[in-house]
Design an enzyme around this catalytic site. Structure first.
Site, short mmCIF file in Angstrom:
data_model
loop_
_atom_site.label_atom_id
_atom_site.label_comp_id
_atom_site.label_asym_id
_atom_site.label_seq_id
_atom_site.Cartn_x
_atom_site.Cartn_y
_atom_site.Cartn_z
N ASP A 67 0.81 -1.22 0.00
CA ASP A 67 0.00 0.00 0.00
C ASP A 67 0.85 1.27 0.00
O ASP A 67 0.29 2.38 -0.05
CB ASP A 67 -0.99 0.00 1.17
CG ASP A 67 -0.33 -0.17 2.53
OD1 ASP A 67 0.66 -0.93 2.62
OD2 ASP A 67 -0.80 0.44 3.50
N HIS A 68 2.16 1.11 0.00
CA HIS A 68 3.06 2.26 -0.06
C HIS A 68 3.93 2.27 -1.32
O HIS A 68 4.61 3.26 -1.57
CB HIS A 68 3.95 2.30 1.18
CG HIS A 68 3.18 2.51 2.45
ND1 HIS A 68 3.13 3.72 3.11
CD2 HIS A 68 2.40 1.67 3.17
CE1 HIS A 68 2.36 3.61 4.18
NE2 HIS A 68 1.91 2.37 4.23
N HIS A 143 7.72 -0.94 13.05
CA HIS A 143 6.74 -1.66 12.25
C HIS A 143 7.21 -3.09 12.02
O HIS A 143 8.27 -3.49 12.52
CB HIS A 143 6.52 -0.92 10.93
CG HIS A 143 5.27 -1.29 10.19
ND1 HIS A 143 4.07 -1.49 10.83
CD2 HIS A 143 5.04 -1.51 8.86
CE1 HIS A 143 3.15 -1.80 9.93
NE2 HIS A 143 3.71 -1.83 8.74
N HIS A 271 -3.86 7.16 7.40
CA HIS A 271 -3.63 5.72 7.27
C HIS A 271 -4.77 4.94 7.94
O HIS A 271 -4.56 4.01 8.70
CB HIS A 271 -2.28 5.31 7.85
CG HIS A 271 -1.78 3.98 7.37
ND1 HIS A 271 -1.97 2.81 8.08
CD2 HIS A 271 -1.12 3.63 6.24
CE1 HIS A 271 -1.43 1.81 7.42
NE2 HIS A 271 -0.92 2.28 6.29
#
Length: 304
Positions: A67-68, A143, A271
């Site tokens: 998604d990035h 993360h 986000h």
């Protein structure tokens, strides 16, 4: 004052929805465009919001989750079709080679421009870009895979010289630049006029930080102290705090706690998980801790 503007192109997470695009932002500093992350559909967002795609200077990728980065191959191909000739620097983790090189080899040879991959350090705070206007720093986030946040910091501007002092002391034009840089002035009769008399303090440098994706991480506070605007992920509400912990994401309340501890001026949360069709609960949760909080949305423009 030079332009320092952020445009939110996408503020969703994981999968695109009809409400939100995956993560991407543009930072415009003095008409140079810097992209942060490039989720699916980013180049369509660039056209939707009438962005000068040819002015793209560099791309900063926080981490290698889809998604990035899934919008990156298409954007790179379009830049070549549009005839770009100047080099494009992509700041990303070294594993980006594994993602981009097969695409470039199969679809992109020959591109009309050169792509330079500049590896990020996932463990340390570092200066990664500098020009006459700004510095860009990266710093580690918390993360599931190596992830970095980014700080865009305007360079300190010269002091303001008082117009009446120029006239009163007949200061030559050739010396004004030195005085604005902090020099004293020596009059024709040998008298030293202190710089503090001649000038006023410069406008404080503007600063913007991007933190997505990350679990609650007080370690980042030292990197973002007293900045103008903080964009911090708020994937979940507190009711999903266990899920946030498991997936190394933050709740809206945790994002607000980081903003409060860092004494930032404004917090923008984004986000958002696709489970939320309505975001007022996230906003209420954050503003209870840090009142100067806003929800991100596609097309949002933040002027510093």
């Amino acid at each position: 004052m030079t332009k320092f503007q952020i445009t939110i192109l996408g503020c969703g997470s994981a999968t695109p929805t009809t409400l939100h695009n995956p993560s991407s932002q543009l930072v415009n500093v003095n008409e140079k465009l810097f992209m942060i992350d490039c989720g699916e559909g980013t180049q369509l967002q660039l056209r939707k919001f009438k962005t000068r795609i040819g002015s793209l200077h560099s791309i900063f990728i926080s981490h290698l989750h889809g998604d990035h980065v899934f919008g990156l191959p298409g954007l790179l191909a379009s830049l070549s079709l549009l005839g770009r000739t100047s080099d494009l620097n992509i700041y990303a983790h070294k594993e980006m080679d594994l993602f981009l090189n097969p695409f470039i080899k199969y679809f992109g040879n020959p591109f009309s421009y050169k792509i330079n991959l500049i590896p990020l350090d996932p463990h340390n705070h570092q200066l990664i870009f500098e020009n006459n206007s700004i510095r860009v720093f990266s710093f580690p986030l918390k993360h599931r895979i190596p992830t970095n946040g980014f700080l865009f910091e305007e360079k300190e501007r010269p002091r303001h010289i008082k117009r009446e002092m120029i006239d009163f002391y007949n200061i030559p034009i050739r010396q004004i630049k030195e005085i604005k840089s902090g020099a004293d002035f020596l009059t024709d009769d040998g008298k030293i006029i202190n710089n503090e008399v001649l000038t006023t303090s410069p406008t404080p440098p503007r600063k913007y930080a991007y933190c997505s994706d990350t679990a609650y991480s007080p370690e980042i506070i030292s990197y973002i102290q007293q900045i103008d605007v903080l964009y911090h992920e708020a994937t979940f509400a507190e009711t999903e705090s266990v899920r946030a912990q498991e997936t190394f994401h933050s709740t809206a309340r945790q994002a607000a706690e980081i903003a409060k501890a860092a004494n930032v001026k404004k917090l923008v949360i984004g986000h958002f998980s696709s489970r939320y069709n309505e975001l007022s609960a996230l906003l209420n949760e954050a503003t209870a801790v840090f009142p100067e909080t806003e929800l991100a949305y596609e097309g949002m423009i933040i002027n510093l």
